[in-house]
Design a protein around this motif. Sequence first.
Motif, PDB file in Angstrom:
ATOM      1  N   GLN A 232       0.783  -1.346  -0.025  1.00 43.15           N
ATOM      2  CA  GLN A 232      -0.002  -0.132   0.039  1.00 43.15           C
ATOM      3  C   GLN A 232       0.776   1.200  -0.071  1.00 43.15           C
ATOM      4  O   GLN A 232       2.090   1.236   0.249  1.00 43.15           O
ATOM      5  N   VAL A 233       0.001   2.288  -0.198  1.00 45.09           N
ATOM      6  CA  VAL A 233       0.831   3.579  -0.170  1.00 45.09           C
ATOM      7  C   VAL A 233      -0.160   4.571   0.325  1.00 45.09           C
ATOM      8  O   VAL A 233      -1.454   4.343   0.202  1.00 45.09           O
ATOM      9  N   THR A 234       0.384   5.611   1.007  1.00 52.59           N
ATOM     10  CA  THR A 234      -0.698   6.452   1.603  1.00 52.59           C
ATOM     11  C   THR A 234      -0.028   8.015   1.528  1.00 52.59           C
ATOM     12  O   THR A 234       1.435   8.239   1.544  1.00 52.59           O
ATOM     13  N   TYR A 235      -0.896   8.775   1.368  1.00 49.40           N
ATOM     14  CA  TYR A 235      -0.574  10.294   1.376  1.00 49.40           C
ATOM     15  C   TYR A 235      -1.209  11.103   2.279  1.00 49.40           C
ATOM     16  O   TYR A 235      -2.281  10.916   2.458  1.00 49.40           O
ATOM     17  N   PHE A 236      -0.366  12.007   2.999  1.00 50.40           N
ATOM     18  CA  PHE A 236      -0.772  12.802   4.145  1.00 50.40           C
ATOM     19  C   PHE A 236      -0.735  14.361   3.819  1.00 50.40           C
ATOM     20  O   PHE A 236       0.021  14.825   3.117  1.00 50.40           O
ATOM     21  N   TYR A 267       3.591  15.826  -4.410  1.00 48.79           N
ATOM     22  CA  TYR A 267       3.800  15.981  -5.834  1.00 48.79           C
ATOM     23  C   TYR A 267       2.295  15.956  -6.424  1.00 48.79           C
ATOM     24  O   TYR A 267       1.568  15.339  -6.203  1.00 48.79           O
ATOM     25  N   ALA A 268       2.053  17.090  -7.085  1.00 53.42           N
ATOM     26  CA  ALA A 268       0.769  17.350  -7.844  1.00 53.42           C
ATOM     27  C   ALA A 268      -0.427  17.301  -6.877  1.00 53.42           C
ATOM     28  O   ALA A 268      -1.400  16.910  -7.242  1.00 53.42           O
ATOM     29  N   GLY A 269      -0.037  17.910  -5.639  1.00 50.19           N
ATOM     30  CA  GLY A 269      -1.338  17.910  -4.816  1.00 50.19           C
ATOM     31  C   GLY A 269      -1.836  16.441  -4.222  1.00 50.19           C
ATOM     32  O   GLY A 269      -2.609  16.435  -3.388  1.00 50.19           O
ATOM     33  N   PHE A 270      -1.133  15.420  -4.202  1.00 45.69           N
ATOM     34  CA  PHE A 270      -1.387  14.326  -3.698  1.00 45.69           C
ATOM     35  C   PHE A 270      -0.932  14.142  -2.205  1.00 45.69           C
ATOM     36  O   PHE A 270      -1.740  13.420  -1.675  1.00 45.69           O
ATOM     37  N   GLY A 271      -0.301  15.058  -1.745  1.00 49.47           N
ATOM     38  CA  GLY A 271       0.133  15.072  -0.259  1.00 49.47           C
ATOM     39  C   GLY A 271       1.500  14.218  -0.151  1.00 49.47           C
ATOM     40  O   GLY A 271       2.064  13.897  -1.062  1.00 49.47           O
ATOM     41  N   VAL A 272       1.933  14.207   0.948  1.00 45.25           N
ATOM     42  CA  VAL A 272       3.391  13.599   1.513  1.00 45.25           C
ATOM     43  C   VAL A 272       3.138  12.146   1.344  1.00 45.25           C
ATOM     44  O   VAL A 272       2.483  11.654   2.201  1.00 45.25           O
ATOM     45  N   LYS A 273       4.011  11.645   0.419  1.00 45.94           N
ATOM     46  CA  LYS A 273       3.983   9.847   0.380  1.00 45.94           C
ATOM     47  C   LYS A 273       4.576   9.125   1.341  1.00 45.94           C
ATOM     48  O   LYS A 273       5.829   9.853   1.645  1.00 45.94           O
ATOM     49  N   SER A 305       4.755  11.688  12.794  1.00 48.40           N
ATOM     50  CA  SER A 305       4.609  12.624  14.029  1.00 48.40           C
ATOM     51  C   SER A 305       6.089  12.688  14.682  1.00 48.40           C
ATOM     52  O   SER A 305       6.452  13.953  15.398  1.00 48.40           O
ATOM     53  N   GLN A 306       6.812  11.693  14.630  1.00 48.62           N
ATOM     54  CA  GLN A 306       8.162  11.573  15.210  1.00 48.62           C
ATOM     55  C   GLN A 306       9.354  12.300  14.230  1.00 48.62           C
ATOM     56  O   GLN A 306      10.347  12.836  14.814  1.00 48.62           O
ATOM     57  N   ARG A 307       9.252  12.034  12.816  1.00 47.83           N
ATOM     58  CA  ARG A 307      10.454  12.541  12.235  1.00 47.83           C
ATOM     59  C   ARG A 307       9.915  13.483  11.178  1.00 47.83           C
ATOM     60  O   ARG A 307      10.986  14.192  10.479  1.00 47.83           O
ATOM     61  N   LEU A 308       8.792  13.722  10.583  1.00 43.56           N
ATOM     62  CA  LEU A 308       8.430  14.846   9.919  1.00 43.56           C
ATOM     63  C   LEU A 308       7.117  15.592  10.618  1.00 43.56           C
ATOM     64  O   LEU A 308       6.001  15.281   9.777  1.00 43.56           O
ATOM     65  N   PRO A 309       7.264  16.015  11.709  1.00 45.14           N
ATOM     66  CA  PRO A 309       6.104  16.473  12.347  1.00 45.14           C
ATOM     67  C   PRO A 309       5.212  17.438  11.792  1.00 45.14           C
ATOM     68  O   PRO A 309       4.207  17.621  12.146  1.00 45.14           O
ATOM     69  N   GLY A 310       5.691  18.252  10.720  1.00 42.63           N
ATOM     70  CA  GLY A 310       4.975  18.986   9.856  1.00 42.63           C
ATOM     71  C   GLY A 310       3.839  18.746   8.997  1.00 42.63           C
ATOM     72  O   GLY A 310       2.990  19.133   8.740  1.00 42.63           O
ATOM     73  N   VAL A 311       3.987  17.335   8.849  1.00 44.76           N
ATOM     74  CA  VAL A 311       3.211  16.504   8.078  1.00 44.76           C
ATOM     75  C   VAL A 311       2.121  16.357   9.171  1.00 44.76           C
ATOM     76  O   VAL A 311       1.794  15.100   9.802  1.00 44.76           O
ATOM     77  N   ASP A 312       0.872  17.076   9.388  1.00 45.75           N
ATOM     78  CA  ASP A 312       0.252  16.938  10.608  1.00 45.75           C
ATOM     79  C   ASP A 312      -1.272  16.885  10.301  1.00 45.75           C
ATOM     80  O   ASP A 312      -2.099  16.988  10.897  1.00 45.75           O
ATOM     81  N   GLY A 313      -1.423  16.788   8.945  1.00 42.61           N
ATOM     82  CA  GLY A 313      -3.002  16.738   8.259  1.00 42.61           C
ATOM     83  C   GLY A 313      -3.472  14.999   8.489  1.00 42.61           C
ATOM     84  O   GLY A 313      -2.576  14.163   8.612  1.00 42.61           O
TER      85      GLY A 313
END
Length: 404
Positions: A232-236, A267-273, A305-313
Amino acid sequence: MTSPAYREYDHIVIGGGAFGSAACYWLSARPGSRVLGLEQYELGHRRGSSGDSSRYIRPYHRDRRYSQLLPAAYDAWRSVQSTWQTAPILFTIGGLEIGDGSAAGQQMITDLAAALERDSIPFESPSPAQVHARWPQFRMYGDEQCIYQGDAGFVDPRHAIRAHAEIARDRGATILAETPVTKIEHDSGRWVITTPAGEFRSPRIILTAGAWTQRLLDQLGYPLAITVTEEQVTYFGARTLSDFALDRMPTFTFRSDEPMLYGGPDYAGFGVKITQEIMKHTVAPETRSHQLDLGVVQTCKAFLSQRLPGVDGPMISGRTCLYAGPVDRDLIIDHVPGAPGALMAIGGGVGFKYSSLVGRLLTNLAHDETPQVDISGFGLARESLRTPGHGFGSICVWLSSAAF
Ligand SMILES: Cc1cc2nc3c(=O)[nH]c(=O)nc-3n(C[C@H](O)[C@H](O)[C@H](O)COP(=O)(O)OP(=O)(O)OC[C@H]3O[C@@H](n4cnc5c(N)ncnc54)[C@H](O)[C@@H]3O)c2cc1C
């Protein structure tokens, strides 16, 4: 369904995903070649292995069999891009490898650095503080070991498959979507391929059917078990998603004593993968659940939350996708033994980055040419496929070859 131009072809490619579209592209570059590509669904569909907006590529690999392919893999993408200006295919935005303080995490980075040195590929070894200073999106804890390599990045599979198919068609190839191959027979030196659009004949066939490969090989009488797992892949999202844009951060892997996590910028508004290899949900393509493994989603969230805390969405999207390959997880690019004029290629969890090159190599094999790179390590006669467990009908598990 488009009407086929002919019933007789020089090459019939079965499967129109990453490898099949690339095979059509490179085969059709040979003047006078009549090429037919057959895809059971629409081109660019998401039911197989290639349905996503990014697949990561890096110019180095610990295993020399793969690293010697990579310059040619990059060349192949650049060659396709030079003939297709509709949209970008290859993005060399840089790649960051982070090993945490665990012995496994440190060893992985040490091994990758050794591979980069072995192949004389320039790279940087930034300290954790330097990583944070350059990409403040990453929170570092001080015990990490890191590598940064500027030519790493990703390929957009949607654009890659479209480019391969469009150019192949421009060169005269026939590519039929929504045309499943239902039967393969050999008759009087010709392969007879049955589809709902009728029968097609050719002295040469190329199986690039991903997760569906085993059932085609069964028809050729070649016993090879293909393991299919649902990944699976997820985008936040993030309150400030622009901080995670393509020009602000590299792709990344995170190595520890747990299965590897990896991802990349918005990329292209998909969110952080962000995703983690699972490799435990063995499925059949038709009966897979399409359900996300929520445990892995939680692991990804905890990592963020531990490593890329700005990805908070919230999670913007997530989808499952298939790894398909032999028991040793390595690429196969070879003639099918006992099936005259039949070739096959399958990519497991590592194949997209090589896919245009694989199309070129299949074209070499179809024309009895010596390929520009050494593909002897990707043949069906290799030792790891001769061990008990690769045979027809046997139960397979993935061997951990860390081939990523
Ligand atoms: C979650 C995930 C992440 C990945 N990440 C990376 C990465 O970062 N970098 C990387 O290099 N690789 C990555 N990979 C691996 C890579 O995506 C695959 O190796 C590659 O996409 C395989 O392409 P394929 O053409 O073999 O398979 P597919 O794209 O699945 O194509 C096979 C095609 O054959 C068609 N087909 C099958 N049977 C028939 C039939 N009877 N008649 C007609 N058509 C048929 C199918 O419909 C399908 O379109 C990842 C894979 C997954 C699942």
